[in-house]
Write a protein that holds these residues in place. Structure first.
Motif, PDB file in Angstrom:
ATOM      1  N   GLU A 126       0.828  -1.205   0.000  1.00 32.18           N
ATOM      2  CA  GLU A 126       0.000   0.000   0.000  1.00 32.18           C
ATOM      3  C   GLU A 126       0.866   1.259   0.000  1.00 32.18           C
ATOM      4  N   ASP A 127       1.936   1.238   0.773  1.00 31.32           N
ATOM      5  CA  ASP A 127       2.837   2.394   0.803  1.00 31.32           C
ATOM      6  C   ASP A 127       3.484   2.619  -0.562  1.00 31.32           C
ATOM      7  N   GLU A 128       3.879   1.543  -1.221  1.00 31.76           N
ATOM      8  CA  GLU A 128       4.494   1.666  -2.550  1.00 31.76           C
ATOM      9  C   GLU A 128       3.501   2.238  -3.556  1.00 31.76           C
ATOM     10  N   ALA A 129       2.266   1.778  -3.492  1.00 31.40           N
ATOM     11  CA  ALA A 129       1.256   2.260  -4.433  1.00 31.40           C
ATOM     12  C   ALA A 129       0.992   3.750  -4.236  1.00 31.40           C
TER      13      ALA A 129
ATOM     14  N   ASN B  99      -2.009   6.693 -11.868  1.00 36.79           N
ATOM     15  CA  ASN B  99      -3.373   7.226 -11.845  1.00 36.79           C
ATOM     16  C   ASN B  99      -3.554   8.198 -10.682  1.00 36.79           C
ATOM     17  N   LEU B 100      -2.930   7.884  -9.556  1.00 36.90           N
ATOM     18  CA  LEU B 100      -2.996   8.787  -8.410  1.00 36.90           C
ATOM     19  C   LEU B 100      -2.243  10.082  -8.712  1.00 36.90           C
ATOM     20  N   GLN B 101      -1.110   9.962  -9.399  1.00 37.59           N
ATOM     21  CA  GLN B 101      -0.360  11.163  -9.779  1.00 37.59           C
ATOM     22  C   GLN B 101      -1.192  12.035 -10.720  1.00 37.59           C
ATOM     23  N   ALA B 102      -1.892  11.384 -11.659  1.00 35.70           N
ATOM     24  CA  ALA B 102      -2.733  12.140 -12.586  1.00 35.70           C
ATOM     25  C   ALA B 102      -3.868  12.844 -11.856  1.00 35.70           C
ATOM     26  N   ALA B 103      -4.490  12.161 -10.891  1.00 30.82           N
ATOM     27  CA  ALA B 103      -5.570  12.779 -10.118  1.00 30.82           C
ATOM     28  C   ALA B 103      -5.056  13.959  -9.307  1.00 30.82           C
ATOM     29  N   THR B 104      -3.844  13.838  -8.782  1.00 26.23           N
ATOM     30  CA  THR B 104      -3.236  14.949  -8.048  1.00 26.23           C
ATOM     31  C   THR B 104      -3.005  16.142  -8.965  1.00 26.23           C
TER      32      THR B 104
ATOM     33  N   LEU C  35     -12.732  13.832  -5.618  1.00 18.48           N
ATOM     34  CA  LEU C  35     -12.396  12.830  -6.632  1.00 18.48           C
ATOM     35  C   LEU C  35     -11.009  12.250  -6.387  1.00 18.48           C
ATOM     36  N   LEU C  36     -10.081  13.079  -5.943  1.00 15.73           N
ATOM     37  CA  LEU C  36      -8.746  12.577  -5.609  1.00 15.73           C
ATOM     38  C   LEU C  36      -8.824  11.566  -4.471  1.00 15.73           C
ATOM     39  N   ARG C  37      -9.624  11.882  -3.464  1.00 15.13           N
ATOM     40  CA  ARG C  37      -9.785  10.934  -2.355  1.00 15.13           C
ATOM     41  C   ARG C  37     -10.441   9.643  -2.825  1.00 15.13           C
ATOM     42  N   SER C  38     -11.362   9.765  -3.772  1.00 20.11           N
ATOM     43  CA  SER C  38     -12.014   8.579  -4.309  1.00 20.11           C
ATOM     44  C   SER C  38     -11.016   7.711  -5.072  1.00 20.11           C
ATOM     45  N   VAL C  39     -10.162   8.354  -5.870  1.00 21.38           N
ATOM     46  CA  VAL C  39      -9.117   7.614  -6.588  1.00 21.38           C
ATOM     47  C   VAL C  39      -8.168   6.949  -5.598  1.00 21.38           C
ATOM     48  N   LEU C  40      -7.839   7.669  -4.532  1.00 21.96           N
ATOM     49  CA  LEU C  40      -6.937   7.128  -3.519  1.00 21.96           C
ATOM     50  C   LEU C  40      -7.531   5.893  -2.854  1.00 21.96           C
ATOM     51  N   LEU C  41      -8.797   5.973  -2.458  1.00 25.84           N
ATOM     52  CA  LEU C  41      -9.438   4.832  -1.814  1.00 25.84           C
ATOM     53  C   LEU C  41      -9.558   3.660  -2.780  1.00 25.84           C
ATOM     54  N   SER C  42      -9.902   3.940  -4.027  1.00 23.30           N
ATOM     55  CA  SER C  42     -10.010   2.873  -5.025  1.00 23.30           C
ATOM     56  C   SER C  42      -8.667   2.191  -5.231  1.00 23.30           C
ATOM     57  N   LEU C  43      -7.603   2.983  -5.271  1.00 23.56           N
ATOM     58  CA  LEU C  43      -6.270   2.401  -5.425  1.00 23.56           C
ATOM     59  C   LEU C  43      -5.930   1.497  -4.243  1.00 23.56           C
ATOM     60  N   GLN C  44      -6.188   1.979  -3.038  1.00 23.98           N
ATOM     61  CA  GLN C  44      -5.891   1.177  -1.850  1.00 23.98           C
ATOM     62  C   GLN C  44      -6.674  -0.134  -1.867  1.00 23.98           C
TER      63      GLN C  44
ATOM     64  N   ASP D 232     -17.142   9.791  -3.478  1.00 26.35           N
ATOM     65  CA  ASP D 232     -17.924   9.968  -4.702  1.00 26.35           C
ATOM     66  C   ASP D 232     -19.226  10.711  -4.416  1.00 26.35           C
ATOM     67  N   ILE D 233     -19.793  10.515  -3.220  1.00 26.18           N
ATOM     68  CA  ILE D 233     -20.986  11.271  -2.844  1.00 26.18           C
ATOM     69  C   ILE D 233     -20.636  12.742  -2.652  1.00 26.18           C
ATOM     70  N   ALA D 234     -19.498  13.001  -2.002  1.00 29.50           N
ATOM     71  CA  ALA D 234     -19.071  14.381  -1.812  1.00 29.50           C
ATOM     72  C   ALA D 234     -18.795  15.053  -3.155  1.00 29.50           C
ATOM     73  N   ALA D 235     -18.185  14.318  -4.089  1.00 31.13           N
ATOM     74  CA  ALA D 235     -17.898  14.883  -5.406  1.00 31.13           C
ATOM     75  C   ALA D 235     -19.189  15.208  -6.150  1.00 31.13           C
ATOM     76  N   ALA D 236     -20.172  14.310  -6.065  1.00 30.61           N
ATOM     77  CA  ALA D 236     -21.451  14.558  -6.729  1.00 30.61           C
ATOM     78  C   ALA D 236     -22.160  15.767  -6.130  1.00 30.61           C
ATOM     79  N   GLU D 237     -22.049  15.942  -4.823  1.00 28.03           N
ATOM     80  CA  GLU D 237     -22.680  17.097  -4.176  1.00 28.03           C
ATOM     81  C   GLU D 237     -22.007  18.403  -4.596  1.00 28.03           C
ATOM     82  N   ARG D 238     -20.682  18.396  -4.715  1.00 31.61           N
ATOM     83  CA  ARG D 238     -19.975  19.598  -5.149  1.00 31.61           C
ATOM     84  C   ARG D 238     -20.276  19.931  -6.612  1.00 31.61           C
ATOM     85  N   ALA D 239     -20.503  18.907  -7.425  1.00 31.75           N
ATOM     86  CA  ALA D 239     -20.893  19.153  -8.815  1.00 31.75           C
ATOM     87  C   ALA D 239     -22.229  19.882  -8.860  1.00 31.75           C
ATOM     88  N   MET D 240     -23.160  19.517  -7.968  1.00 29.17           N
ATOM     89  CA  MET D 240     -24.439  20.226  -7.886  1.00 29.17           C
ATOM     90  C   MET D 240     -24.235  21.687  -7.499  1.00 29.17           C
TER      91      MET D 240
END
Length: 486
Positions: free
Chosen positions: A78-81, A87-92, A173-182, A297-305
């Motif tokens: 997990e630390d290495e990832a 993908n995490l670098q791109a999201a950052t 979305l970055l946090r979502s990518v991070l959790l998905s990666l983990q 993802d819920i937080a991201a959808a709310e911010r999109a609204m």
């Protein structure tokens, strides 16, 4: 202009700037259950009364949730990832872009100042001069220019609010990518461990069938059995070896996929074989549904609204006047050496190009179309938000049900393995004594192999379902102790 008139104009401008036409943003209501359906289906049901209504908590600290598995190898992966996944670098990088756009929009709240120096050569027509004689002249200018759009009817503020919501969406979305990666790293790791355990089963099966072939060969050489039974024994041995190679192939592919998640090429990564042991994470049955609001993802959808709502304000402001205040202050001279003399100072207050106050009159329905589109985008984002919440509840329910049923299935499967082992042992003993044909040995051996494979696969499903549940809950949870056992 007299000071009183200037003050009056400034006061009127400030009052207009306070009159925003943007709609007040209110988070849409969604129907959330008081408790999960699986709460009433849990084994004990003791904690059902502890569930509560969902509350926003997306910013809560998630922590290193994978440590609940007590696996040092997984911790290191997990630390290495986190350090090298592309993908995490791109999201950052996308988050940095969004924040830069927010800063760009926010700069429109303040006057824009610029300065420069330049010469200009021009010829004035005779009709433009009182003398009637045309002339040419070179004019040097050194000026500071400023431009400012008064925030009439909230147009600028709405743009800033939309950009801010976009930036906050990028954070989620970055946090979502991070959790998905983990979660992906953990799932891929457990898949490899499952294949390691399956390969051990086949290796053991191959050894047993090699011994059986040797025994069958001896009996065939002694004339006790026909060549048919010897051929069957060799066929079963070859089949087991083939299946072992198949598992090895799938394991290699899974290892390559894990390497990519770690930001490495497959040639740079190798994971030592370690069979999966049964993992059981006891998630409290009374897990509050408020944890769903921690999903990024819920937080991201709310911010999109929120961003879409702010852009409705931008579209509405297009119906009203825009006030652009511009001016210039500096020096003008026909000689460069005398450019900065006090007598050559000059200033201009008013539009350098165009008009100061502009009011749309007719545009063929463009503003109406823009407003309709902004409202439709908002309605779309509302529907997406509500669907995201529904999906979140569905994912939690799915994984809670999976873990509950897998617990029961594993107990039944353990009984099936024990019975299959007994049947295989009896078939081998009776075959050695010549009481049964080799067909019964083959049948018992196949059944045992199949039941062992199912057991390992169930253990792998249990581990992945646990990871999926944690992912569905938005990461680890606060105040809910987890008990890990192997």
């Amino acid at each position: 202009m007299k000071p009183t008139k200037t003050l009056s104009l400034l006061t009127a401008t400030l009052l207009l700037a306070a009159c925003s036409v943007a709609p007040v943003y209110e988070k849409p209501q969604v129907v959330t259950p008081v408790q999960f359906k699986e709460a009433s289906l849990s084994a004990t049901g003791e904690q059902s009364g502890q569930w509560k209504t969902a509350e926003p908590a997306e910013l809560n600290h998630r922590g290193q949730w994978w440590q609940v598995f007590n696996d040092l190898t997984l911790d290191n992966l997990e630390d290495e990832a986190l350090a090298a996944n592309q993908n995490l670098q791109a999201a950052t990088a996308r988050l940095a872009q969004s924040r830069a756009l927010f800063k760009d929009e926010r700069s429109n709240r303040y006057p824009q100042l610029s300065g420069g120096i330049s010469p200009g050569h021009q010829r004035i027509s005779p009709d433009a001069q009182r003398t009637g004689n045309g002339s040419e002249q070179t004019l040097w200018r050194a000026q500071a220019q400023f431009a400012y759009e008064a925030d009439l009817f909230g147009r600028v503020s709405s743009l800033v609010n939309a950009a801010q919501a976009d930036a906050e969406q990028s954070v989620a979305l970055l946090r979502s990518v991070l959790l998905s990666l983990q979660a992906d790293v953990a799932q891929q790791y457990f898949t490899i461990r499952e294949l390691d355990a399956e390969r051990v089963i086949y290796q053991h099966t191959v050894k047993l069938r090699e011994q059986t072939v040797q025994l069958t060969q001896h009996r065939y050489d002694a004339g006790d059995i026909s060549e048919l039974e010897l051929a069957r024994a060799k066929s079963e041995l070859a089949a087991a070896r083939s299946e072992e190679l198949g598992v090895t192939r799938r394991r290699a592919i899974a290892e390559h996929a894990l390497a990519i998640l770690l930001g490495k090429s497959p040639t740079e990564f190798s994971l030592a074989a370690l069979p999966l042991q049964r993992i059981s994470i006891n998630v409290p049955a009374g897990l509050p549904s408020s944890l769903l609001e921690r999903r990024s993802d819920i937080a991201a959808a709310e911010r999109a609204m929120a961003a879409a709502n702010a852009r409705i304000g931008v579209a509405k402001a297009a119906y009203f006047p825009r006030l652009n205040i511009t001016g210039a202050l500096g020096y003008e001279s026909s000689e460069l050496g005398s450019l900065f003399e006090w007598s050559n100072r000059t200033f201009l207050l008013g539009p350098l190009i165009g008009t100061m106050l502009s009011m749309p009159i007719f545009d063929g329905g463009r503003r109406e179309a823009g407003l309709e589109r902004a409202r439709a985008v908002y309605e779309e984002d509302v529907a997406k938000y509500r669907q995201t919440v529904l999906n979140a509840f569905g994912e939690v329910e799915d994984n809670l049900a999976s873990l509950r049923i897998l617990d029961n299935q594993s107990e039944v499967q353990d009984t099936a393995v024990a019975s299959s082992q007994r049947a295989s042992h009896l078939a081998q003993s009776r075959y050695r004594e010549g009481l049964v044909s080799y067909l019964e040995v083959i049948d018992a051996d196949r059944t045992l192999l199949q039941q062992k494979r199912v057991t390992v696969q169930l253990d792998g499903e249990r581990a992945r379902a646990t990871v999926n549940l944690i992912r569905a809950l938005g990461g680890s949870w606060e105040g809910a102790p987890l008990v890990a056992s192997k």
